[in-house]
Design a protein around this motif. Structure first.
Motif, PDB file in Angstrom:
ATOM      1  N   ILE A  85      27.618  46.055  17.704  1.00  0.00           N
ATOM      2  CA  ILE A  85      28.291  44.960  16.994  1.00  0.00           C
ATOM      3  C   ILE A  85      28.233  45.151  15.479  1.00  0.00           C
ATOM      4  CG2 ILE A  85      27.890  43.319  18.868  1.00  0.00           C
ATOM      5  CD1 ILE A  85      25.711  42.065  17.069  1.00  0.00           C
ATOM      6  N   ASP A  87      25.928  44.771  13.265  1.00  0.00           N
ATOM      7  CA  ASP A  87      25.393  43.615  12.550  1.00  0.00           C
ATOM      8  C   ASP A  87      24.014  43.275  13.110  1.00  0.00           C
ATOM      9  OD1 ASP A  87      25.263  41.518  10.773  1.00  0.00           O
ATOM     10  OD2 ASP A  87      27.062  40.496  11.516  1.00  0.00           O
ATOM     11  N   ILE A  89      21.533  40.489  14.853  1.00  0.00           N
ATOM     12  CA  ILE A  89      21.759  39.461  15.857  1.00  0.00           C
ATOM     13  C   ILE A  89      20.420  38.879  16.305  1.00  0.00           C
ATOM     14  CG2 ILE A  89      21.777  41.202  17.704  1.00  0.00           C
ATOM     15  CD1 ILE A  89      23.820  39.437  19.178  1.00  0.00           C
ATOM     16  N   LYS A 182      25.316  29.066  13.354  1.00  0.00           N
ATOM     17  CA  LYS A 182      26.390  29.852  13.962  1.00  0.00           C
ATOM     18  C   LYS A 182      26.227  31.351  13.717  1.00  0.00           C
ATOM     19  CE  LYS A 182      28.372  26.006  15.215  1.00  0.00           C
ATOM     20  NZ  LYS A 182      28.313  25.537  16.620  1.00  0.00           N
ATOM     21  N   LYS A 184      25.175  35.258  14.577  1.00  0.00           N
ATOM     22  CA  LYS A 184      25.384  36.042  15.794  1.00  0.00           C
ATOM     23  C   LYS A 184      24.133  35.989  16.654  1.00  0.00           C
ATOM     24  CE  LYS A 184      28.964  39.075  14.007  1.00  0.00           C
ATOM     25  NZ  LYS A 184      29.376  40.458  13.678  1.00  0.00           N
ATOM     26  N   ASP A 186      22.429  36.706  20.758  1.00  0.00           N
ATOM     27  CA  ASP A 186      22.398  37.114  22.160  1.00  0.00           C
ATOM     28  C   ASP A 186      22.302  35.857  23.016  1.00  0.00           C
ATOM     29  OD1 ASP A 186      21.574  39.272  24.311  1.00  0.00           O
ATOM     30  OD2 ASP A 186      20.076  37.677  24.425  1.00  0.00           O
TER      31      ASP A 186
END
Length: 205
Positions: A85, A87, A89, A182, A184, A186
Motif C-alpha cells: 500500500i 504507506d 498502516i 481515518k 489507514k 488493517d
C-alpha cells in the motif's frame, strides 16, 4: 474440510516465491462449468495439493496478537510501513508461525517480543480463535487471533532490517481518536480498537 464433493479439479503452480506463491486452481462452479481461480498462498506445493485435491485440513499460517499492557492499562498496536500500500498502516502485532514452534503461543511470545519488546504474560482462551481467514477471495492464508496480556517496556531491538514498525500503547480515549482520524488501518486493528473502546480490558482479563 466439508463432506461435499471436491470442486477443485487441478492445481498448477504459477510462481514460487520465498514467502508467497501463486497457483491456478481449476474448479467446477455450481453449474458444473470448468473455471479458473488464482490464489496466493504461504504453503509449499505438497501442502497446497493436500489441501485442495485431498481435502486435508490446512495449518494456520500466522498469529495476530491482541495484547493488553497490564501495568499501563493500554492496548498494544503497531504502525508499520507496508510495501503493497506504499504507506504506514495501523495493525496489531503479528507474524508467521515457524515450523519449529511447538504451538501458536510460542509464536505469539516470539513475535510480540520482536515487534514491540514486550513480554507475554497470559492468554485469554475465551476470546482467542485458533484459525480465521484473512481474505478468502484471493488467498488461503489463515491466522490465529490471540487475546493476551503483556508487560515490559517498548523497544525496537528485535526488529529485522526490512521491518519499519512503531509500537504504540493506547488508552480507550486514544483508541477512539485513532478511529476518528481515518488513518489507514488493517481490519484486525480496526475491530480491535473499536472493541477496546466499547469493552476495555474485558477481552483480555
Amino acid at each position: 474440510m466439508s463432506n461435499l464433493d471436491n470442486k477443485i479439479q487441478k492445481v498448477k503452480e504459477l510462481c514460487d516465491g520465498k514467502f508467497i506463491s501463486l497457483y491456478d486452481l481449476e474448479y467446477k462452479n455450481k453449474l458444473n462449468e470448468n473455471k479458473h481461480w488464482t490464489v496466493a498462498t504461504r504453503k509449499d506445493k505438497a501442502e497446497v495439493e493436500n489441501f485442495y485435491l485431498n481435502q486435508k485440513e490446512d495449518k494456520v499460517d500466522a498469529v495476530g496478537i491482541c495484547a493488553y499492557h497490564v501495568r499501563y492499562k493500554k492496548l498494544v498496536i503497531i504502525k508499520q510501513f507496508r510495501v503493497p500500500i506504499n504507506d504506514y498502516i495501523y495493525e496489531v502485532p503479528a507474524g508467521l508461525i515457524d515450523k519449529g514452534d511447538k504451538d501458536i503461543f510460542e509464536s505469539v511470545k516470539r513475535e510480540l517480543k520482536e515487534e514491540t519488546g514486550l513480554d507475554l504474560l497470559d492468554v485469554n482462551n475465551d476470546y482467542t480463535i485458533e484459525k480465521t481467514y484473512l481474505s478468502p477471495g484471493m488467498t488461503d492464508e489463515s491466522i490465529a487471533l490471540v487475546f493476551c496480556t503483556c508487560d515490559g517496556g517498548l523497544n525496537k531491538d528485535g526488529l529485522e532490517d526490512d521491518e519499519d514498525i512503531e509500537a504504540i500503547l493506547v488508552s480507550q480515549e486514544e483508541a477512539r481518536e485513532i478511529l476518528k482520524s481515518k488513518g489507514k488501518m488493517d481490519v484486525k486493528a480496526f475491530l480491535m480498537l473499536q472493541n477496546f473502546v466499547l469493552l476495555g480490558d474485558k477481552m483480555f482479563i
